[in-house]
Scaffold this motif. Structure first.
Motif, PDB file in Angstrom:
ATOM      1  N   ALA A   5       1.519   3.852   4.830  1.00 14.83           N
ATOM      2  CA  ALA A   5       0.308   4.244   4.680  1.00 14.83           C
ATOM      3  C   ALA A   5       0.453   5.620   2.839  1.00 14.83           C
ATOM      4  N   GLY A   6      -0.325   6.164   3.284  1.00 17.71           N
ATOM      5  CA  GLY A   6      -0.364   7.223   2.298  1.00 17.71           C
ATOM      6  C   GLY A   6       0.363   7.295   0.443  1.00 17.71           C
ATOM      7  N   ALA A   7       1.092   8.690   0.992  1.00 12.92           N
ATOM      8  CA  ALA A   7       2.012   7.975  -0.131  1.00 12.92           C
ATOM      9  C   ALA A   7       3.491   7.212  -0.105  1.00 12.92           C
ATOM     10  N   GLY A   8       3.606   7.106   1.028  1.00 14.77           N
ATOM     11  CA  GLY A   8       4.670   6.318   0.669  1.00 14.77           C
ATOM     12  C   GLY A   8       4.862   5.039   1.101  1.00 14.77           C
ATOM     13  N   ALA A   9       3.432   3.869   1.574  1.00 13.42           N
ATOM     14  CA  ALA A   9       2.652   3.605   1.048  1.00 13.42           C
ATOM     15  C   ALA A   9       2.664   3.172  -0.478  1.00 13.42           C
ATOM     16  N   VAL A  10       2.023   4.012  -1.380  1.00 12.58           N
ATOM     17  CA  VAL A  10       1.898   3.790  -2.842  1.00 12.58           C
ATOM     18  C   VAL A  10       3.601   3.319  -3.453  1.00 12.58           C
ATOM     19  N   LYS A  11       4.697   4.316  -2.620  1.00  9.59           N
ATOM     20  CA  LYS A  11       5.553   3.984  -3.921  1.00  9.59           C
ATOM     21  C   LYS A  11       6.738   2.973  -2.823  1.00  9.59           C
ATOM     22  N   PHE A  12       6.261   2.205  -2.055  1.00 13.12           N
ATOM     23  CA  PHE A  12       7.051   1.262  -1.141  1.00 13.12           C
ATOM     24  C   PHE A  12       6.092  -0.294  -1.933  1.00 13.12           C
ATOM     25  N   VAL A  13       4.921  -0.467  -2.805  1.00 17.76           N
ATOM     26  CA  VAL A  13       4.626  -1.226  -2.759  1.00 17.76           C
ATOM     27  C   VAL A  13       4.958  -1.632  -4.361  1.00 17.76           C
ATOM     28  N   LYS A  14       5.013  -0.156  -4.846  1.00 16.55           N
ATOM     29  CA  LYS A  14       5.669  -0.281  -6.107  1.00 16.55           C
ATOM     30  C   LYS A  14       7.694  -0.482  -6.373  1.00 16.55           C
TER      31      LYS A  14
ATOM     32  N   ASP B 133      -5.631   2.808  -6.628  1.00  9.80           N
ATOM     33  CA  ASP B 133      -5.799   3.207  -8.093  1.00  9.80           C
ATOM     34  C   ASP B 133      -4.103   3.513  -7.965  1.00  9.80           C
ATOM     35  N   ALA B 134      -3.538   3.962  -7.538  1.00  7.71           N
ATOM     36  CA  ALA B 134      -1.734   4.333  -7.983  1.00  7.71           C
ATOM     37  C   ALA B 134      -0.976   3.510  -8.273  1.00  7.71           C
ATOM     38  N   GLN B 135      -1.626   2.383  -7.156  1.00  9.45           N
ATOM     39  CA  GLN B 135      -0.220   0.595  -6.935  1.00  9.45           C
ATOM     40  C   GLN B 135      -0.268   0.108  -8.289  1.00  9.45           C
ATOM     41  N   GLY B 136      -1.773  -0.194  -8.855  1.00 17.92           N
ATOM     42  CA  GLY B 136      -1.883  -0.835  -9.871  1.00 17.92           C
ATOM     43  C   GLY B 136      -1.333  -2.303 -10.056  1.00 17.92           C
ATOM     44  N   ASP B 137      -0.494  -2.523 -10.628  1.00 16.42           N
ATOM     45  CA  ASP B 137      -1.237  -4.158 -10.767  1.00 16.42           C
ATOM     46  C   ASP B 137      -0.168  -4.983  -9.424  1.00 16.42           C
ATOM     47  N   SER B 138       1.045  -4.152  -8.843  1.00 16.15           N
ATOM     48  CA  SER B 138       2.038  -3.618  -7.928  1.00 16.15           C
ATOM     49  C   SER B 138       1.806  -4.876  -6.696  1.00 16.15           C
ATOM     50  N   ALA B 139       0.521  -4.191  -6.560  1.00 15.80           N
ATOM     51  CA  ALA B 139      -0.528  -4.770  -5.615  1.00 15.80           C
ATOM     52  C   ALA B 139      -1.429  -6.100  -5.594  1.00 15.80           C
ATOM     53  N   LYS B 140      -0.998  -6.497  -6.322  1.00 15.90           N
ATOM     54  CA  LYS B 140      -2.338  -7.875  -6.837  1.00 15.90           C
ATOM     55  C   LYS B 140      -2.451  -8.818  -6.133  1.00 15.90           C
ATOM     56  N   GLY B 141      -3.088  -9.520  -5.921  1.00 18.69           N
ATOM     57  CA  GLY B 141      -2.795 -11.181  -4.451  1.00 18.69           C
ATOM     58  C   GLY B 141      -2.296 -10.572  -3.308  1.00 18.69           C
ATOM     59  N   MET B 142      -1.792  -9.264  -3.348  1.00 15.46           N
ATOM     60  CA  MET B 142      -1.339  -8.632  -1.663  1.00 15.46           C
ATOM     61  C   MET B 142      -2.368  -9.349  -0.033  1.00 15.46           C
ATOM     62  N   LEU B 143      -1.977 -10.206   0.512  1.00 10.84           N
ATOM     63  CA  LEU B 143      -2.707  -9.680   1.857  1.00 10.84           C
ATOM     64  C   LEU B 143      -2.561  -8.829   2.687  1.00 10.84           C
TER      65      LEU B 143
END
Ligand code: PHB
Length: 389
Positions: free
Chosen positions: A228-237, A262-272
């Protein structure tokens, strides 16, 4: 004679009325202790909860249970070792009437212990530690959020229904991560799947590379994750940068993509993912909430904002029933546990252990939104194992 009696009565009434008004005006302010992470990996979560709480109070004209609000804020830094001191300061030094907090399960467990022992009213606007609405449950402790196993359980059912057979899990090693994974594993294996490996790293570390290499080599059908939070941003990227999003679907508790897109951008595309909130629910209630929130804070709300808003709603329901008196715990509990809370997520009631009974949406990341594409689990109640209340 008669005339005099009447006018005396009238005078008495005027006196009584004006005294009543004076008393209401003089009612001491309600001291709300906000114990939240205002720094660190969960800072944006703490701020969203605080915003949501404030929005509801503002909509009530600044008063709850007839009392004006004053806030005392503590940055808990998502640091369990400081939690007992922090909440004790709020209760003993600042004399707060109620504590709202927190995000991190380890911190919340320490808070719940103090609240249970001291009888202080505690409303938890996020932290999902299962034990708090299990063996640690108490009349004066409420949760406006979820319990950790719930989104995981919902996602395990989704993976099972898709016919996926092997899964690896990855999370931070602490109550929230462990319980989220446990929920996933329970329903996934019930559906015939197998969790082949549970990977983890200490909270709040974000050095994912070695673990991603292990996933790439093992090639499971799916990866389930709680961050979650900033850690989730980095993991998904990092997952996308390693190219894994092209070959192994990444599922998550919805925190993985909530307030982070906003921070994850395209890296999160389509995630369930699965969560008790989604963007674009398009109900009258949620639309009004989202509009008011965006206007007030120049930000889109997320699940944390909703949980903060609903913590304030629960407090208001309880205090309206007690005339603003926090010491009337039975009346407070009766009102809150019999109410239907009119949440932006959809209306919900509380379980016996004071945890929301709620739908878990299945969401897909489309653009900058977690769009609801179905219900992953309907009216899911945490079993409240070990709660004797
Ligand atoms: C938790 O520690 O319980 C926790 C933290 C962040 C989340 C969800 C749960 O987004």
């Amino acid at each position: 004679m008669k005339l005099i009696k009447v006018s005396l009565l009238a005078a008495n009434m005027v006196l009584a009325l004006s005294l009543g008004t004076a008393q209401a005006q003089n009612a001491p302010k309600l001291k709300v202790g906000m114990m939240l992470p205002y720094s660190g990996t969960f800072a944006s979560l703490g701020n969203a909860i605080d915003n949501g709480f404030q929005l509801f109070v503002k909509e009530q004209g600044g008063k709850i249970g007839g009392r004006e609000i004053t806030y005392v804020r503590v940055d808990d830094e998502s640091e369990p070792s400081k939690a007992t001191d922090n909440i004790n300061k709020l209760i003993k030094r600042d004399n707060v009437d109620v504590v709202i907090g927190t995000v991190h399960s380890g911190v919340a467990m320490a808070m719940a212990k103090v609240a249970k022992e001291s009888g202080t009213l505690l409303i938890i606007p996020n932290a999902g530690a299962d034990i708090i609405t299990g063996p640690m449950c108490a009349k004066n402790i409420y949760r406006s959020s979820f319990s950790n196993s719930q989104p995981g359980y919902a996602m395990g059912e989704v993976a099972g229904k898709k016919g996926l057979k092997s899964a690896m899990t990855i999370t931070w090693k602490y109550a929230a991560g462990d319980e989220s994974v446990k929920g996933f594993k329970e329903s996934f294996e019930k559906a015939g799947g197998k969790v082949t490996k549970e990977l983890s790293l200490p909270f709040p570390n974000v050095e994912f590379q070695a673990l991603l290499t292990e996933i790439a080599a093992a090639k499971p059908d799916v990866v389930y994750s709680f961050f979650a939070g900033a850690g989730a941003v980095k993991f998904v990227k990092d997952y996308a940068a390693a190219g894994l999003n092209k070959t192994i679907p990444l599922y998550g508790a919805g925190f993985l993509t909530d307030g982070t897109l906003d921070a994850q951008g395209d890296s999160a595309k389509g995630m369930l993912t699965s969560l008790h909130y989604a963007d674009g629910l398009n109900t009258k209630r949620d639309n009004a909430f989202r509009l008011a929130y965006a206007k007030e804070f120049k930000l889109q709300p997320d699940v944390y904002a909703v949980q903060g808003y609903d913590a304030a709603q629960m407090l208001a329901i309880g205090l309206n029933a007690t005339g603003g008196d926090v010491s009337k715990k039975d009346d407070f509990a009766k009102a809150v546990t019999s109410a239907t809370i009119d949440s932006p997520r959809g209306p919900f009631k509380l379980s016996k252990a004071h945890n929301p009974i709620q739908d878990f949406y299945l969401r897909e990341v489309q653009g900058k939104e977690n769009k609801p594409i179905g219900i992953a689990s309907k009216a899911l109640a945490d079993p409240g194992r070990g709660c004797n209340m």
